[in-house]
Design an enzyme around this catalytic site. Structure first.
Site, PDB file in Angstrom:
ATOM      1  N   CYS A  81      -4.528 -36.658  18.983  1.00 22.68           N
ATOM      2  CA  CYS A  81      -5.613 -35.696  18.815  1.00 22.68           C
ATOM      3  C   CYS A  81      -5.089 -34.476  18.065  1.00 22.68           C
ATOM      4  O   CYS A  81      -4.058 -33.907  18.437  1.00 22.68           O
ATOM      5  CB  CYS A  81      -6.157 -35.285  20.179  1.00 22.68           C
ATOM      6  N   CYS A  91      -5.202 -31.278  20.687  1.00 22.30           N
ATOM      7  CA  CYS A  91      -4.327 -31.103  21.858  1.00 22.30           C
ATOM      8  C   CYS A  91      -3.074 -31.976  21.841  1.00 22.30           C
ATOM      9  O   CYS A  91      -2.215 -31.849  22.710  1.00 22.30           O
ATOM     10  CB  CYS A  91      -5.102 -31.360  23.143  1.00 22.30           C
ATOM     11  N   CYS A  97     -11.849 -37.064  22.859  1.00 23.65           N
ATOM     12  CA  CYS A  97     -10.565 -36.961  23.546  1.00 23.65           C
ATOM     13  C   CYS A  97     -10.843 -36.498  24.970  1.00 23.65           C
ATOM     14  O   CYS A  97     -11.507 -35.477  25.175  1.00 23.65           O
ATOM     15  CB  CYS A  97      -9.671 -35.955  22.815  1.00 23.65           C
ATOM     16  N   CYS A 129      -9.159 -32.781  25.777  1.00 25.46           N
ATOM     17  CA  CYS A 129      -9.694 -31.509  25.298  1.00 25.46           C
ATOM     18  C   CYS A 129     -11.155 -31.577  24.865  1.00 25.46           C
ATOM     19  O   CYS A 129     -11.697 -30.592  24.382  1.00 25.46           O
ATOM     20  CB  CYS A 129      -8.844 -30.974  24.152  1.00 25.46           C
ATOM     21  N   CYS A 144     -14.708 -46.009  15.152  1.00 32.75           N
ATOM     22  CA  CYS A 144     -14.819 -45.412  13.823  1.00 32.75           C
ATOM     23  C   CYS A 144     -14.514 -43.921  13.974  1.00 32.75           C
ATOM     24  O   CYS A 144     -15.325 -43.169  14.523  1.00 32.75           O
ATOM     25  CB  CYS A 144     -16.224 -45.663  13.292  1.00 32.75           C
TER      26      CYS A 144
END
Length: 133
Positions: free
Chosen positions: A46, A49, A98, A101, A121
């Protein structure tokens, strides 16, 4: 996994304008923007984070113009990547984010290859890549 929470100003200071628009405001980058992703073994994290999200081994060419994966790094258990209903643009889609976060990553569709039949995607700007060492 510990949750990461920041103020809007902190996210704006940390992220590029496009990464902020996509991850914090549920935007979408233009298709084909990230066609140069590494092919080496490694993990996609991510951008907000640093949480591990997808493995290079699960990446495939979907022809959509966005990076696509068959499953999150920990499988489809929902630990690293969560799902929610997205009803924008007069459609009903499954948004993925995610779990650490709450960054918007993209969407998951039931038209992917084996072994899961899923196509995650993902907006490339929402990811960073860490090669295997």
């Amino acid at each position: 996994m510990d949750k990461v929470t920041k103020s809007d100003a902190e996210w704006r200071a940390q992220l590029s304008d496009l990464a902020y628009k996509v991850t914090r405001r549920h935007g979408t980058e233009r298709a084909g923007t990230h066609d140069d992703f590494p092919k080496a073994p490694g993990t996609f994290h991510c951008v907000c984070c640093g949480a591990p999200l997808f493995d290079q081994a699960d990446k495939f060419e979907s022809g959509t113009g966005w990076p696509s994966f068959t499953r999150p790094v920990d499988g489809v258990s929902g630990e690293s990547v969560g799902e929610s209903v997205d009803r924008s643009f007069f459609m009903r889609r499954t948004e993925v984010h995610c779990n650490r976060c709450e960054a918007h990553l993209g969407h998951v569709f039931p038209d992917g290859p084996a072994p899961t039949g899923l196509r995650y995607c993902i907006n490339g700007v929402a990811l960073t890549f860490e090669p295997e060492t």
